[in-house]
Design an enzyme around this catalytic site. Sequence first.
Site, short mmCIF file in Angstrom:
data_model
loop_
_atom_site.label_atom_id
_atom_site.label_comp_id
_atom_site.label_asym_id
_atom_site.label_seq_id
_atom_site.Cartn_x
_atom_site.Cartn_y
_atom_site.Cartn_z
N HIS A 108 -0.39 -3.45 7.31
CA HIS A 108 0.87 -2.71 7.21
C HIS A 108 1.06 -1.69 8.17
O HIS A 108 2.07 -0.89 8.24
CB HIS A 108 1.05 -2.20 5.89
CG HIS A 108 1.13 -3.26 4.79
ND1 HIS A 108 0.66 -2.72 3.37
CD2 HIS A 108 1.50 -4.51 4.80
CE1 HIS A 108 0.98 -4.00 2.68
NE2 HIS A 108 1.25 -4.97 3.54
N CYS A 119 11.33 -0.04 24.17
CA CYS A 119 10.52 -0.65 25.13
C CYS A 119 9.43 -1.48 24.32
O CYS A 119 8.67 -2.08 25.11
CB CYS A 119 10.20 0.26 26.30
SG CYS A 119 8.78 1.55 25.66
N THR A 176 -6.36 -1.96 -5.13
CA THR A 176 -4.83 -2.51 -4.81
C THR A 176 -4.31 -2.95 -6.19
O THR A 176 -5.26 -3.32 -6.92
CB THR A 176 -5.05 -3.42 -3.89
OG1 THR A 176 -3.49 -3.87 -3.76
CG2 THR A 176 -5.82 -4.60 -3.91
N LEU A 202 -9.58 1.00 -10.34
CA LEU A 202 -9.78 1.90 -11.49
C LEU A 202 -9.40 1.50 -12.80
O LEU A 202 -9.80 1.57 -13.70
CB LEU A 202 -8.57 3.11 -11.03
CG LEU A 202 -8.60 4.49 -12.22
CD1 LEU A 202 -10.32 5.08 -11.81
CD2 LEU A 202 -7.85 5.55 -11.86
N1 APR Z 1 -10.53 4.38 -7.55
C1 APR Z 1 -10.16 3.00 -7.42
N2 APR Z 1 -8.79 2.44 -7.72
C2 APR Z 1 -7.94 3.22 -7.62
C3 APR Z 1 -8.14 4.57 -7.99
C4 APR Z 1 -9.12 5.24 -7.69
N3 APR Z 1 -9.75 6.44 -7.70
N4 APR Z 1 -6.90 5.44 -7.99
C5 APR Z 1 -6.02 4.57 -8.23
N5 APR Z 1 -6.38 3.20 -8.07
C6 APR Z 1 -5.84 2.06 -8.24
C7 APR Z 1 -4.63 1.67 -8.98
O1 APR Z 1 -5.28 1.25 -10.34
C8 APR Z 1 -3.82 0.76 -8.54
O2 APR Z 1 -4.28 -0.71 -8.89
O3 APR Z 1 -5.10 1.82 -6.78
C9 APR Z 1 -4.16 0.95 -7.10
C10 APR Z 1 -3.05 1.43 -6.20
O4 APR Z 1 -1.94 0.55 -6.38
P1 APR Z 1 -0.45 0.68 -5.41
O5 APR Z 1 -0.18 2.35 -5.91
O6 APR Z 1 0.57 -0.38 -5.84
O7 APR Z 1 -1.04 0.50 -4.02
P2 APR Z 1 -1.18 -0.61 -3.17
O8 APR Z 1 -1.91 -1.73 -3.92
O9 APR Z 1 -2.18 -0.43 -1.98
O10 APR Z 1 0.10 -1.08 -2.42
C11 APR Z 1 0.25 -2.21 -1.81
O11 APR Z 1 2.59 -1.86 -1.35
O12 APR Z 1 4.35 -0.41 -1.18
C12 APR Z 1 3.46 -1.19 -0.52
O13 APR Z 1 3.06 -0.83 1.83
C13 APR Z 1 2.57 -0.22 0.33
O14 APR Z 1 0.33 -0.97 1.31
C14 APR Z 1 1.20 -0.62 -0.13
C15 APR Z 1 1.34 -1.98 -0.84
ZN ZN Z 2 10.01 3.21 25.31
#
Ligand code: APR
Ligand code: ZN
Length: 239
Positions: A108, A119, A176, A202
């Site tokens: 991303h 450019c 994620t 988590l």
């Molecule tokens: N340890 C482990 N996991 C955690 C913790 C922690 N301390 N805190 C939160 N989480 C978990 C949550 O349970 C959740 O499942 O991290 C995850 C975060 O999810 P999102 O907020 O949706 O983030 P992400 O999955 O990275 O989003 C994907 O969406 O908007 C786009 O570009 C953005 O890259 C991002 C993509």
């Molecule tokens: Zn430029």
Amino acid sequence: MNLFVLTGAGISAESGLGTFRDPGGLWRRFDPMRLATPEAFAAEPEEVHAFYNLRRQGVREAAPNAAHAALARLEAGLAARGGTLFLCTQNVDDLHERAGTRAVTHMHGEVMRARCTACGEGRPWPGDLSVGTACPSCGRSGGMRPDVVWFGEVPLHLDAIAEALDESDLFVAIGTSGAVYPAAGFVARARAAGIPTREINLAPSDTAGLFMEATYGPATQAVPDFVDGLLRGIDGAAP
Ligand code: APR
Ligand code: ZN
């Protein structure tokens, strides 16, 4: 052992960087359609710059945590044992690199880089951006943007990611939600290829049911434990 690790915002949460969809998360407080699309940037560039200037400041003030450090240790540990770590991150922060991981694939993009839409030149950019920022390469202003992938844009390095995933011996997703494709589809691709899968999070993600194994808990505890166990397992199996 060729390991494919996908990380998301959860791995940087304990470094103080907000996630997106948890309570209090970025997309709970801000509208991504007004701040993270090419259309938003065309319509309100200063508002988009202000949002990413705040996020860049947050990254500058954050430090890598024990989970980032464990993955850096895993990369070196696998290399020392003839294996590889392919670290694919959805995160735009630089905490994996600052923890010492040498090869990070940012699908991303990276908020600590800027790109000129006139450019095409990209470069490291830890400071603020504004509409008035002139491109150091072509001199034009008004076109410098955060070098991140916005909604509606194509994620980066997808061919290299697919190749590494298909050749991996284990797929692990860390911090994620499994809410955004194509990253959320990686686990299904691994399963279809008969590759073992593990989720470290988590709480169960949207795609939790697709993982063969799962470890739930804060990344700063679960990831070092996972890395230690994996490296011990490889050593124990070694003749
Ligand atoms: N340890 C482990 N996991 C955690 C913790 C922690 N301390 N805190 C939160 N989480 C978990 C949550 O349970 C959740 O499942 O991290 C995850 C975060 O999810 P999102 O907020 O949706 O983030 P992400 O999955 O990275 O989003 C994907 O969406 O908007 C786009 O570009 C953005 O890259 C991002 C993509
Ligand atoms: Zn430029």
